[in-house]
Design an enzyme around this catalytic site. Structure first.
Site, short mmCIF file in Angstrom:
data_model
loop_
_atom_site.label_atom_id
_atom_site.label_comp_id
_atom_site.label_asym_id
_atom_site.label_seq_id
_atom_site.Cartn_x
_atom_site.Cartn_y
_atom_site.Cartn_z
N CYS A 186 -4.50 4.61 28.26
CA CYS A 186 -3.09 4.84 28.50
C CYS A 186 -2.65 6.07 27.70
CB CYS A 186 -2.25 3.66 28.01
SG CYS A 186 -2.47 2.16 28.98
N GLY A 214 -3.90 7.79 32.40
CA GLY A 214 -3.56 6.59 33.18
C GLY A 214 -2.84 6.97 34.45
N ASN A 274 -1.00 2.09 23.78
CA ASN A 274 -2.32 2.55 24.24
C ASN A 274 -3.36 1.84 23.39
OD1 ASN A 274 -4.15 5.61 23.56
ND2 ASN A 274 -4.67 3.96 24.95
N GLY A 275 -4.27 1.12 24.04
CA GLY A 275 -5.33 0.45 23.29
C GLY A 275 -5.60 -0.93 23.82
N TYR A 311 -14.90 13.16 26.19
CA TYR A 311 -14.46 13.10 27.57
C TYR A 311 -12.98 12.74 27.79
CZ TYR A 311 -13.98 10.91 32.21
OH TYR A 311 -13.53 10.55 33.43
N CYS A 349 -20.14 1.96 21.13
CA CYS A 349 -20.80 1.87 22.44
C CYS A 349 -22.15 2.58 22.43
CB CYS A 349 -19.89 2.40 23.55
SG CYS A 349 -19.27 4.04 23.24
S1 SF4 Z 1 -16.80 1.65 21.63
FE1 SF4 Z 1 -17.10 3.73 22.42
S2 SF4 Z 1 -15.44 4.04 23.94
FE2 SF4 Z 1 -14.89 2.25 22.66
S3 SF4 Z 1 -13.63 3.08 21.02
FE3 SF4 Z 1 -15.72 3.03 20.23
S4 SF4 Z 1 -16.57 5.08 20.73
FE4 SF4 Z 1 -14.71 4.80 21.93
#
Ligand code: SF4
Length: 489
Positions: free
Chosen positions: A13, A40, A115-116, A255, A449
């Site tokens: 968002c 968004g 946002n979040g 990104y 991630c």
């Molecule tokens: S898990 Fe990945 S996409 Fe999610 S906040 Fe952490 S770095 Fe960003």
């Protein structure tokens, strides 16, 4: 149900706050939201205050669809405003979940833009319902808004302090009351938030690009756990978190955020160019041209090209006008996949050994199709180079990612994935390389991630759900089932 032509990660968002002394804030908020449209595209909204009353308009669609009529903006008088663009990560994509969230409070009505993603939203909601609270929507943002409502009569410090104490997860928020505007960022600083000036007024926004877009200028980033308050006396900051950390989402740099925004003092275009250069050092290959996947791969492809001396060439044209649509394509159009978005430039590609630079691979379905397009256009080799390190774990902080079993890099080795994509070779930038390109150390980022190290603890229950889902190998077996992503409302 909305249709999307690829499997790219979705921004969450965009939030905005504006104070324009002596003039209406709504037109500035409207144009400011255009600069946050990439964060968004499902819904948009603006709330304004004229000093005694908060009014709001919101709807489903892009900013210029929601505010198609001049009269809509004219019907929003007042010098202060908050705005929001939404992609739903929690709660369905329906109007009642569009933002800002509007609540009545003892200090007058308030509007909240978030946002979040709150990872403890369910528990908080149940606790508050047991205490007699009622909710109008299914979004976690309303839970956060209701904590503000309860505590605002005791002051902004108390209200924001309570949010920091009770809410776990990622949240960058702007809030409008009849008399003031404030914004704050979670104690981990996962999502971005900046403060700026415009004439003798002030702005708060997810990204600094929103300031320049309306003739303003960035002042500084709001720190993790910090709150910025704007009223007739000016702009002031206070620290609201007991233990702030620095865990900003690395993907904002790779990104999500616009390349003309600045974060950690670096323009993201520059950071992405440096990522491309580092990618070239980590994964060199003999080739004739460097081709970006437009638009997000462009700065990194330029960086790769400059580092190696291999010429940069555009290899495909992106359609600017096919975006999220609520009209369902028929089966034959679905099968066209990314062709509806990207057209190869055969004259540039034919007979060339191509280095194809993109920002990330999620399920791999889109990249596979782009590699195929390149070969069909006459490329003799297609070497895929990716500026995000391999995505192996799901995100719990507001990014809509596939479950672990659907993430291509979580279920395949680099060699297997390269072969699945049909590429001549595949190379990812390392975590260290991406972090170095931003000019900070690893301890400034959330890298969950990529490495599974979650800075904000995630419960075993949540992990189990996202980790244990059986691998969906259907999309990996061919292009028929997974290349187009259907999101059920
Ligand atoms: S898990 Fe990945 S996409 Fe999610 S906040 Fe952490 S770095 Fe960003």
């Amino acid at each position: 149900m909305a249709w999307e032509a690829d499997d790219r990660l979705k921004e969450e968002c965009g939030v905005l706050g504006v104070y324009t002394p002596g003039q209406d804030a709504a037109p500035v908020a409207f144009f400011g939201l255009f600069a946050l449209q990439h964060r968004g595209q499902e819904s948009a909204g603006i709330a304004v205050s004229d000093g005694s009353m908060v009014r709001m308009h919101k709807g489903m669609g892009l900013v210029n669809q929601v505010f198609a009529e001049q009269t809509t903006i004219q019907g929003l008088p007042g010098e202060m405003a908050v705005g929001h663009t939404r992609y739903s990560t929690t709660g369905a994509s329906v109007l009642r979940n569009a933002q800002p969230v509007y609540c009545q409070s003892l200090v007058g009505d308030i509007a909240v833009a978030h946002n979040g993603n709150l990872i403890n939203a369910k528990e908080l909601r149940e606790e508050m319902q047991a205490e007699g609270e009622t909710f109008d929507s299914t979004s976690d943002s309303e839970t956060l808004a209701r904590i503000i409502v309860r505590n605002l009569p005791e002051g902004v410090e108390k209200a924001v302090g309570e949010v920091m104490r009770r809410c776990k997860g990622a949240y960058s928020v702007t809030v409008l009351t009849p008399k003031l505007l404030f914004g704050f960022r979670d104690p981990w600083g996962v999502r971005p938030l900046s403060a700026g000036r415009r004439g003798d007024g002030y702005m708060i926004a997810s990204e600094s690009c929103a300031f320049e877009h309306v003739g303003g200028k960035a002042d500084r980033e709001v720190m993790p756990g910090e709150c910025v308050v704007v009223d007739k006396d000016g702009m002031r900051f206070f620290q609201a978190a007991a233990e702030p950390h620095h865990s900003m989402c690395l993907f904002e740099f790779i990104y999500f955020a616009r390349p003309d925004s600045k974060m950690y003092g670096t323009t993201l275009y520059t950071a992405r160019e440096r990522m491309g250069a580092k990618l070239a050092l980590e994964h060199p290959v003999e080739a004739d041209i460097v081709v970006p996947v437009p638009d997000s791969g462009i700065p990194a492809a330029l960086g790769y090209s400059k580092q190696t001396g291999i010429p940069y060439r555009e290899g495909m044209i992106k359609s600017r006008y096919i975006h999220r649509t609520f009209i369902q394509p028929d089966q034959s159009m679905r099968e066209m996949g990314v062709r509806m978005k990207l057209t190869p430039l055969e004259d540039h590609i034919r007979g060339q050994r191509v280095i194809l630079v993109d920002d990330s691979i999620v399920r791999g379905t889109t990249t596979k199709q782009i590699v195929k397009l390149m070969f069909e256009a006459g490329a003799t080799e297609v070497h895929v180079r990716i500026t995000a390190p391999p995505i192996k774990f799901p995100c719990f902080y507001g990014i809509d990612m596939a479950s672990k079993g659907e993430l291509a890099a979580a279920v395949m080795s680099i060699e297997e994935l390269s072969s699945y994509l049909g590429a001549s070779s595949l190379g990812y930038l390392s975590i260290q390389g991406a972090v170095d390109a931003v000019g900070k150390t690893k301890d400034h980022f959330c890298l969950a991630c990529f490495n599974g190290d979650y800075p904000i603890p995630v419960s075993m229950d949540q992990k189990k759900h996202a980790f244990d889902e059986p691998p969906d190998v259907g999309h990996l077996a061919g292009v028929a089932s997974g290349q187009l992503r259907l999101i059920e409302d």
